[in-house]
Design an enzyme around this catalytic site. Sequence first.
Site, PDB file in Angstrom:
ATOM      1  N   ASP A 141     162.180  18.999  75.059  1.00  0.00           N
ATOM      2  CA  ASP A 141     162.491  16.904  76.190  1.00  0.00           C
ATOM      3  C   ASP A 141     163.689  18.209  76.888  1.00  0.00           C
ATOM      4  OD1 ASP A 141     161.492  14.765  76.830  1.00  0.00           O
ATOM      5  OD2 ASP A 141     162.780  13.535  75.570  1.00  0.00           O
TER       6      ASP A 141
ATOM      7  N   ASP B 156     165.050   5.122  72.740  1.00  0.00           N
ATOM      8  CA  ASP B 156     163.561   6.221  73.195  1.00  0.00           C
ATOM      9  C   ASP B 156     163.423   5.781  74.530  1.00  0.00           C
ATOM     10  OD1 ASP B 156     162.052   8.170  72.742  1.00  0.00           O
ATOM     11  OD2 ASP B 156     160.966   7.033  72.267  1.00  0.00           O
TER      12      ASP B 156
ATOM     13  N   GLU C 112     165.853   6.917  77.077  1.00  0.00           N
ATOM     14  CA  GLU C 112     167.551   7.333  76.584  1.00  0.00           C
ATOM     15  C   GLU C 112     167.349   8.436  78.277  1.00  0.00           C
ATOM     16  OE1 GLU C 112     164.885  11.217  75.883  1.00  0.00           O
ATOM     17  OE2 GLU C 112     165.058   9.122  75.086  1.00  0.00           O
TER      18      GLU C 112
ATOM     19  N   LYS D 247     167.432  16.264  83.254  1.00  0.00           N
ATOM     20  CA  LYS D 247     167.616  15.837  81.222  1.00  0.00           C
ATOM     21  C   LYS D 247     167.292  17.228  80.385  1.00  0.00           C
ATOM     22  CE  LYS D 247     164.434  12.719  78.810  1.00  0.00           C
ATOM     23  NZ  LYS D 247     163.221  12.185  78.318  1.00  0.00           N
TER      24      LYS D 247
ATOM     25  N   ASP E 134     164.779  15.059  70.547  1.00  0.00           N
ATOM     26  CA  ASP E 134     164.727  13.302  70.819  1.00  0.00           C
ATOM     27  C   ASP E 134     163.926  13.012  69.773  1.00  0.00           C
ATOM     28  OD1 ASP E 134     164.336  10.629  71.953  1.00  0.00           O
ATOM     29  OD2 ASP E 134     162.874  10.914  72.539  1.00  0.00           O
TER      30      ASP E 134
ATOM     31  N   LYS F  50     160.229   7.861  66.613  1.00  0.00           N
ATOM     32  CA  LYS F  50     159.008   7.656  67.195  1.00  0.00           C
ATOM     33  C   LYS F  50     158.443   7.985  66.123  1.00  0.00           C
ATOM     34  CE  LYS F  50     160.129  10.528  71.333  1.00  0.00           C
ATOM     35  NZ  LYS F  50     159.557   9.646  72.265  1.00  0.00           N
TER      36      LYS F  50
ATOM     37  N   ARG G 258     166.467   8.341  81.307  1.00  0.00           N
ATOM     38  CA  ARG G 258     167.282   7.553  82.546  1.00  0.00           C
ATOM     39  C   ARG G 258     168.050   7.843  82.538  1.00  0.00           C
ATOM     40  NH1 ARG G 258     163.084   2.936  81.269  1.00  0.00           N
ATOM     41  NH2 ARG G 258     161.952   5.370  80.634  1.00  0.00           N
TER      42      ARG G 258
END
Length: 522
Positions: A288, A347, A349, A265, A270, A277, A351
Amino acid sequence: MVKITYNSYLTKADPQETPVLIIGRLTNLLRLKYQDIKCKLEPRVTEEVFKTAIYSLHPSPTDTCSLYLNLATVAALPTKCSRHNTPSRSHAVTRLVQSCSVGVNESIVIVCERNDVFASGCAVARAFPLYSKKTPAVDNENVTVSVEFVIVPTSNETGENNVEMPEVTEEELKALEYAAAGIRLTARIVDTPCNEMNVDYFLQEVQSIGAALNITPTVIRGEKLAEKGFGGIYGVGKAAVAPPALAVLSYTPPGATTTVAWVGKGIVYDTGGLSIKGKTAMPGMKRDCGGAAAILGAFYAAVKANFTQNLHAVFCLAENAVGPLATRPDDIHTLYSGRTVEINNTDAEGRLVLSDGVVYAHRDLKANIILDMATLTGAQGVATGKYHGAILTNNGEWEDFCMQAGQISGDLLFPIPYCPELHFSEFASAVADMKNSVADRSNAQSSCAGLFIGAHLGFDYPGVWIHVDMASPVHNGERATGYGVALLCTLFGSYCNQPLLNAIAPEIESKVEGTAKKPRKD
């Protein structure tokens, strides 16, 4: 800039000119003779001072004693080590090095058993991060830290010494050097803010490692992602100035019989997207991309350690930004698997991009062992803590392998439930194949998030699928840890033609017959 070198022997040095830090478990330090270490201490430290210092140590959990000003120090690691900790006490090694290092050319002497050499050496590498934008007070020259090992015999529960293992060879230390370089590369990428490490710059890092290994990366980017059906990666990253990308480094040596894919990933930042957020939750989201960064560092180390099987590193790169093109809650995307996903939380994202990545690994790269690594859920830290990543897999024997590799390498892991028949219903959608975020956030969040990825690969996938959630271990305070590199090098060490990694790796493959074991399916 700190350069780290590794030696299997002690070099002679005056601590006034080259400071020295001696680290080990108290039981090992007590077995150390002054004659074994005097070349690092003379003429400043006598045998009497050395012995007095050793006997004065009372680690709870650690302890240090100065032998000569702050230029020669001995440090004791924690005495206790529970069954879910690493016997190397690598986390304590890193902390002691950070607190006792003096910032000049120096030596760090690790007194340990042979099985702890790799984890201890990696622990030192974590103590010297590469990224900094501080204005230097003076012009700093490059500093060299020499890590040297004193190997003590293994001991049994009665304290009796077993037969001493051979010294670590220069060839074996090369694996440690490559892993340390991978760890520091990974930590540098994770520490670097998005204005310096967006998708463009991350691709440059991939290209740089590819060039070092004589591998040309495959890159699918921007609108090409949409054309080829990568709705997860494209949908997450399409609002950013730097377009999203799928990048792949492939190493295919002759004679390979197994194909391994590591999928990372790589969310370079993010914001949470339109499900934005809060102001206290967003700082730190430069990390991230920790999964993709770890896979890049591990790929470099594994190939340099003569990986014997097909190895693919798949990077799912995007910035989850807010803008006119941003994905909206209620949007429905078709992922590379062909399955449709109703977005109910922008949020969630990671996956989405990983689902595209693992399906590509299976469908296009023909991988029969797929491992994805990600800073996927905040719930991981609640479930398994700050030091243990969460492991979710469709294969019970590989779960055991991962646990063993975590303890050996110092990148600890602990399993979370794999039970799609009870958990996957959390993603039920009235209008699409699934939603991307759970209905009940109190029902095994980390397991559910991993299962979302597995669902696109298919719960009937005949190969091995491993999901590692390392959202908390990716950092310690404000600095990256390089988590994941040592883990992957150890887990797949039996696939490397490298003695040190062969010695510590779980026995995934029969070294006699050269055929893979038949893993237990759970």
